[in-house]
Design a protein around this motif. Structure first.
Motif, PDB file in Angstrom:
ATOM      1  N   PHE A  18     -63.845 -29.271 -38.977  1.00  0.00           N
ATOM      2  CA  PHE A  18     -62.681 -28.715 -39.672  1.00  0.00           C
ATOM      3  C   PHE A  18     -61.474 -29.649 -39.543  1.00  0.00           C
ATOM      4  N   VAL A  29     -54.768 -20.887 -46.112  1.00  0.00           N
ATOM      5  CA  VAL A  29     -56.038 -20.190 -45.959  1.00  0.00           C
ATOM      6  C   VAL A  29     -55.917 -18.853 -46.692  1.00  0.00           C
ATOM      7  N   MET A  33     -61.951 -15.355 -48.776  1.00  0.00           N
ATOM      8  CA  MET A  33     -62.601 -16.663 -48.786  1.00  0.00           C
ATOM      9  C   MET A  33     -63.906 -16.582 -49.568  1.00  0.00           C
ATOM     10  N   HIS A  37     -65.064 -22.151 -51.958  1.00  0.00           N
ATOM     11  CA  HIS A  37     -63.758 -22.677 -51.508  1.00  0.00           C
ATOM     12  C   HIS A  37     -63.989 -23.932 -50.662  1.00  0.00           C
ATOM     13  N   ILE A  39     -62.721 -24.988 -47.930  1.00  0.00           N
ATOM     14  CA  ILE A  39     -62.858 -24.711 -46.486  1.00  0.00           C
ATOM     15  C   ILE A  39     -64.273 -24.238 -46.182  1.00  0.00           C
ATOM     16  N   SER A  40     -64.798 -23.349 -47.009  1.00  0.00           N
ATOM     17  CA  SER A  40     -66.169 -22.849 -46.820  1.00  0.00           C
ATOM     18  C   SER A  40     -67.200 -23.956 -46.948  1.00  0.00           C
ATOM     19  N   ALA A  48     -65.429 -19.805 -42.177  1.00  0.00           N
ATOM     20  CA  ALA A  48     -64.303 -19.732 -43.103  1.00  0.00           C
ATOM     21  C   ALA A  48     -63.817 -18.295 -43.270  1.00  0.00           C
ATOM     22  N   THR A  49     -64.734 -17.350 -43.295  1.00  0.00           N
ATOM     23  CA  THR A  49     -64.360 -15.942 -43.394  1.00  0.00           C
ATOM     24  C   THR A  49     -63.630 -15.488 -42.134  1.00  0.00           C
ATOM     25  N   LEU A  51     -61.875 -17.393 -40.172  1.00  0.00           N
ATOM     26  CA  LEU A  51     -60.562 -18.035 -40.256  1.00  0.00           C
ATOM     27  C   LEU A  51     -59.656 -17.277 -41.219  1.00  0.00           C
ATOM     28  N   SER A  52     -60.197 -16.875 -42.350  1.00  0.00           N
ATOM     29  CA  SER A  52     -59.440 -16.120 -43.345  1.00  0.00           C
ATOM     30  C   SER A  52     -59.007 -14.763 -42.796  1.00  0.00           C
TER      31      SER A  52
END
Length: 127
Positions: A18, A29, A33, A37, A39-40, A48-49, A51-52
């Motif tokens: 990351f 963010v 997510m 995306h 990030i994903s 990513a989820t 983090l979201s």
């Protein structure tokens, strides 16, 4: 927001990936997510989820991967010094110069002294 908070959301390998990709930037963010995306695509949908869910639509300023690695080195140096390991052995184990180890230990002297175990031998006081 502390870096440790973000680090606790992902495992170390995912966190390094990351920072390797997004480090040094301000990153938005999104609240929701998607699998497509950016990030994903870099860290996977599950991380990513998470983090979201944690940031919920906020922006975060990320350090570079080099800065993160220096922080990890500093933490390892201080931990080894708290255990009484010599400057030379720490430098050899971490892969840095003795001078760097001495500088880090000088900066963290209070932290080292607070957690260092008592000496095995004490000076005998004469009356």
């Amino acid at each position: 927001m502390k870096l440790e908070d973000l680090e606790s959301i992902m495992d170390e390998a995912v966190f390094v990936a990351f920072l390797g990709h997004f480090g040094g930037r301000r990153l938005y963010v999104p609240k929701n997510m998607g699998a497509d995306h950016p990030i994903s695509l870099v860290i996977g949908l599950e991380a990513a989820t998470a983090l979201s869910d944690y940031l919920q639509g906020e922006s975060v300023d990320l350090p570079t991967l080099d800065r993160y690695n220096r922080r990890i080195k500093r933490r390892k140096i201080l931990e080894l010094r708290k255990k009484g390991v010599s400057f030379d052995m720490i430098a050899w184990e971490i892969g840095c110069s003795r001078r760097f180890v001495i500088q880090i230990c000088a900066d963290g002297r209070e932290e080292i002294e607070a957690e260092r175990p008592e000496p095995k031998f004490r000076q005998l006081e004469l009356f």
